[in-house]
Design an enzyme around this catalytic site. Structure first.
Site, PDB file in Angstrom:
ATOM      1  N   GLU A  12      -4.599  10.120  50.233  1.00 46.40           N
ATOM      2  CA  GLU A  12      -5.456  11.139  50.678  1.00 46.40           C
ATOM      3  C   GLU A  12      -7.100  11.000  50.365  1.00 46.40           C
ATOM      4  O   GLU A  12      -7.303  11.916  49.935  1.00 46.40           O
ATOM      5  CB  GLU A  12      -4.894  12.404  50.955  1.00 46.40           C
ATOM      6  CG  GLU A  12      -3.613  12.544  51.555  1.00 46.40           C
ATOM      7  CD  GLU A  12      -3.002  14.063  51.466  1.00 46.40           C
ATOM      8  OE1 GLU A  12      -3.635  14.776  50.950  1.00 46.40           O
ATOM      9  OE2 GLU A  12      -1.847  14.071  52.236  1.00 46.40           O
ATOM     10  N   ASN A  66      -1.813   5.628  51.143  1.00 49.98           N
ATOM     11  CA  ASN A  66      -1.295   6.727  51.955  1.00 49.98           C
ATOM     12  C   ASN A  66      -2.088   7.813  52.398  1.00 49.98           C
ATOM     13  O   ASN A  66      -3.017   8.286  51.690  1.00 49.98           O
ATOM     14  CB  ASN A  66      -0.176   7.277  51.129  1.00 49.98           C
ATOM     15  CG  ASN A  66       1.056   8.106  52.152  1.00 49.98           C
ATOM     16  OD1 ASN A  66       1.440   7.286  52.843  1.00 49.98           O
ATOM     17  ND2 ASN A  66       1.363   9.038  51.493  1.00 49.98           N
ATOM     18  N   HIS A 107       2.632  13.200  60.255  1.00 49.44           N
ATOM     19  CA  HIS A 107       2.834  14.730  60.196  1.00 49.44           C
ATOM     20  C   HIS A 107       2.484  15.025  61.638  1.00 49.44           C
ATOM     21  O   HIS A 107       1.063  15.380  61.539  1.00 49.44           O
ATOM     22  CB  HIS A 107       2.273  15.559  59.296  1.00 49.44           C
ATOM     23  CG  HIS A 107       2.756  15.235  57.642  1.00 49.44           C
ATOM     24  ND1 HIS A 107       4.142  15.549  57.431  1.00 49.44           N
ATOM     25  CD2 HIS A 107       2.077  14.752  56.653  1.00 49.44           C
ATOM     26  CE1 HIS A 107       4.350  15.216  56.094  1.00 49.44           C
ATOM     27  NE2 HIS A 107       3.211  14.679  55.757  1.00 49.44           N
ATOM     28  N   GLU A 138       5.926   9.993  55.683  1.00 49.75           N
ATOM     29  CA  GLU A 138       6.135  11.138  55.680  1.00 49.75           C
ATOM     30  C   GLU A 138       6.601  11.877  57.051  1.00 49.75           C
ATOM     31  O   GLU A 138       6.086  13.071  57.281  1.00 49.75           O
ATOM     32  CB  GLU A 138       5.061  11.940  54.727  1.00 49.75           C
ATOM     33  CG  GLU A 138       4.716  11.333  53.671  1.00 49.75           C
ATOM     34  CD  GLU A 138       3.535  12.115  52.739  1.00 49.75           C
ATOM     35  OE1 GLU A 138       3.354  13.397  53.418  1.00 49.75           O
ATOM     36  OE2 GLU A 138       2.988  11.751  51.890  1.00 49.75           O
ATOM     37  N   ASP A 163       7.247  13.794  60.035  1.00 48.54           N
ATOM     38  CA  ASP A 163       8.082  15.006  60.561  1.00 48.54           C
ATOM     39  C   ASP A 163       7.189  15.623  61.832  1.00 48.54           C
ATOM     40  O   ASP A 163       6.253  15.195  61.979  1.00 48.54           O
ATOM     41  CB  ASP A 163       8.312  16.241  59.501  1.00 48.54           C
ATOM     42  CG  ASP A 163       6.736  16.573  58.908  1.00 48.54           C
ATOM     43  OD1 ASP A 163       5.795  16.179  59.164  1.00 48.54           O
ATOM     44  OD2 ASP A 163       6.718  17.527  58.234  1.00 48.54           O
TER      45      ASP A 163
HETATM   46  C1  XIL Z   1       4.067  18.561  50.220  1.00 49.89           C
HETATM   47  C2  XIL Z   1       5.381  18.888  49.868  1.00 49.89           C
HETATM   48  O1  XIL Z   1       6.136  18.648  50.883  1.00 49.89           O
HETATM   49  C3  XIL Z   1       5.463  20.464  49.530  1.00 49.89           C
HETATM   50  O2  XIL Z   1       6.717  20.789  48.873  1.00 49.89           O
HETATM   51  C4  XIL Z   1       4.092  20.595  48.244  1.00 49.89           C
HETATM   52  O3  XIL Z   1       4.340  22.031  48.058  1.00 49.89           O
HETATM   53  C5  XIL Z   1       3.160  20.209  48.973  1.00 49.89           C
HETATM   54  O4  XIL Z   1       3.217  18.714  49.302  1.00 49.89           O
HETATM   55  N1  XIL Z   1       1.045  15.008  52.299  1.00 49.89           N
HETATM   56  C6  XIL Z   1       1.609  14.361  51.086  1.00 49.89           C
HETATM   57  C7  XIL Z   1       2.775  15.071  50.463  1.00 49.89           C
HETATM   58  O5  XIL Z   1       1.278  13.467  50.482  1.00 49.89           O
HETATM   59  O6  XIL Z   1       3.050  14.785  48.869  1.00 49.89           O
HETATM   60  C8  XIL Z   1       2.941  16.531  50.707  1.00 49.89           C
HETATM   61  O7  XIL Z   1       4.034  17.294  50.332  1.00 49.89           O
HETATM   62  C9  XIL Z   1       2.654  16.694  52.145  1.00 49.89           C
HETATM   63  C10 XIL Z   1       1.351  16.251  52.723  1.00 49.89           C
END
Ligand code: XIL
Length: 444
Positions: free
Chosen positions: A157, A200, A236, A265, A267
């Site tokens: 990020e 990422n 996401h 990631e 979802d």
């Molecule tokens: C999130 C986790 O799922 C949570 O448990 C934590 O509180 C915050 O981070 N981008 C990312 C992940 O790269 O590491 C994040 O994970 C979600 C967004």
């Protein structure tokens, strides 16, 4: 000379071996889990894992049965492994890694350099000291896990949201400048040469200003020989940020730079058929890109999701398979062994066609799922002030804003299992180049 007895013994051994082979390669078994179905397509299927749930039997059995890769959800982040300078605590992450290894799962490393979940001491360092601390962090963490991590998110990020294409402010960016990213990758390569090194990010899933900025960075790295092997697309999604119509095209353009792409990631908030269709579209996009090497969903069960209220995962809070699970399994070419139901019966994908200064043509391909369908309908939403000025190969209706087009077939909408059809339309840009967003495909 072979005696009767020894023939009998050989025969028995042969029979055992043969039945072992049957059990291992039996398709009913091989393709009835996410991991085995993905393996059939040469890919891994992973989940984010939290160490504090490894004592919960159904959590562990779902993880072990369905997934072939694990990403520590928080346990490898800077604040977890180096809360105090140069004092490393790997206990929770080690628990996940050893569990994964004992079950033959791969591990994704997440993440080495990130502005978030960063202990405050890092932000207080001066430039030279920060550089030393960053490189020390990368080196120590990667050396600890050397040989155990298939891919590392080296930098997470680093770009801003929106149209600027700029880097995000962070201690690393603000003190070390743009070069911190390349320095992190060079340090990472030296620390564990066998691990794939990924950049990422989120909101880079479609073609947009942010993903263009990442694309330009990766292209530059490849041109100058800066070590980078993969790009992670967090993916996401929810109704405000749906799966972009050009998701596959975006993965492909990165792959064409000579890096692997991974969905890291995933979802998708929602439920039922709509959620299932979106998941199916993501999986199909990955399968259509040969360098898309694997998919990770951001958790095992809705109840422990970081966005639990959006029920964004494949298993509900009781570890029941959701329609989204069945859709993913089906998209991976697997066969459901029961549970779930509500399989998506058609899916849609978008590609941009001809483009002019004032307009472009879009094409939507509608594909039937594992069974024949009699009819289909889907929606295409364009961003105001864009307008759709023409359509072909379908019968459209419009919502009151004129931006949401519901498309039905011209006449007979039947499609054989796995068969496709397409329709097209012209989008007047009116100043906006945004890609259309597809709704879910509904079949009957
Ligand atoms: C999130 C986790 O799922 C949570 O448990 C934590 O509180 C915050 O981070 N981008 C990312 C992940 O790269 O590491 C994040 O994970 C979600 C967004």
């Amino acid at each position: 000379m072979v005696t009767r007895t020894s023939i009998g013994a050989l025969g028995m051994a042969g029979l055992l071996a043969a039945s072992g082979v049957i059990a291992l390669s039996g398709t009913a078994d091989a393709a009835s889990t996410l991991g085995s179905a993905a393996a059939g397509k040469g890919r891994y299927f992973g989940a984010a894992v939290a160490a504090n749930h490894l004592g919960e039997a159904p959590y562990v059995s779902t993880l072990d049965t369905e997934f072939t890769s694990a990403t520590p959800e928080n346990e490898m982040k800077w604040d977890a492994v180096e809360r105090t300078r140069n004092s490393f605590t790997f206990g929770a992450a080690d628990q996940i890694v050893s569990h994964a290894q004992s079950k033959g799962m791969k591990v994704r490393g997440h993440t080495l350099v990130w502005h978030s979940q960063l202990p405050s001491w890092v932000g207080t360092l001066g430039t030279a000291d920060l550089r030393t601390a960053m490189n020390n962090h990368i080196t120590k963490v990667m050396q600890h896990y050397k040989g155990k991590i298939h891919s590392w998110d080296v930098v997470n990020e680093a770009f801003q949201d929106g149209n600027s294409g700029a880097r995000r402010s962070s201690p690393f960016q603000d003190k070390l400048g743009n070069g911190f990213i390349e320095e992190a990758f060079r340090t990472a390569r030296a620390a564990d040469p066998a691990a794939k090194l990924c950049y990422n990010d989120y909101n880079t899933d479609g073609v947009n200003a942010k993903s263009n900025a990442v694309y330009n960075m990766v292209r530059d790295f490849k041109a100058r020989g800066v070590p980078i092997d993969c790009v992670g697309f967090q993916s996401h999604f929810n109704s405000a940020s749906p799966v972009p119509g050009d998701y596959q095209a975006n993965l492909q353009r990165f792959a064409d730079l000579g890096v692997d792409v991974q969905i890291t990631e995933l979802d998708i908030e929602g439920s039922g058929t709509a959620q299932a269709n979106s998941y199916s579209n993501v999986v199909r996009a990955c399968l259509a890109v040969s360098r898309c090497t694997g998919i990770t969903v951001w958790g095992v069960t809705d109840k422990y999701s970081w966005r639990a209220s959006g029920t964004p995962l494949l298993f509900d809070g009781n570890y029941n398979k959701k329609p989204a699970y069945t859709a993913v399994l089906t998209a991976l070419g697997g066969t459901s062994s029961g549970g779930g139901g509500g399989t998506a019966a058609c899916t849609v994908s978008y590609s941009k066609q001809e483009e002019w200064s004032d307009r472009f043509n879009g094409k939507v391909t509608v594909t039937a799922g594992g069974s024949a369908i009699g009819n289909w309908t889907t929606t295409v939403t364009v961003t105001s002030p864009q307008k759709i000025s023409a359509t072909w190969n379908g019968t459209p209706t419009w919502d009151s804003s004129g931006n949401v087009m519901t498309m039905k077939p011209n006449g007979n909408g039947s499609l054989a299992a796995g068969a496709s059809t397409s329709f097209g339309f012209t989008v007047m840009k009116n100043g906006s180049n945004a890609a259309p967003v597809l709704g879910s495909c509904t079949a009957s």
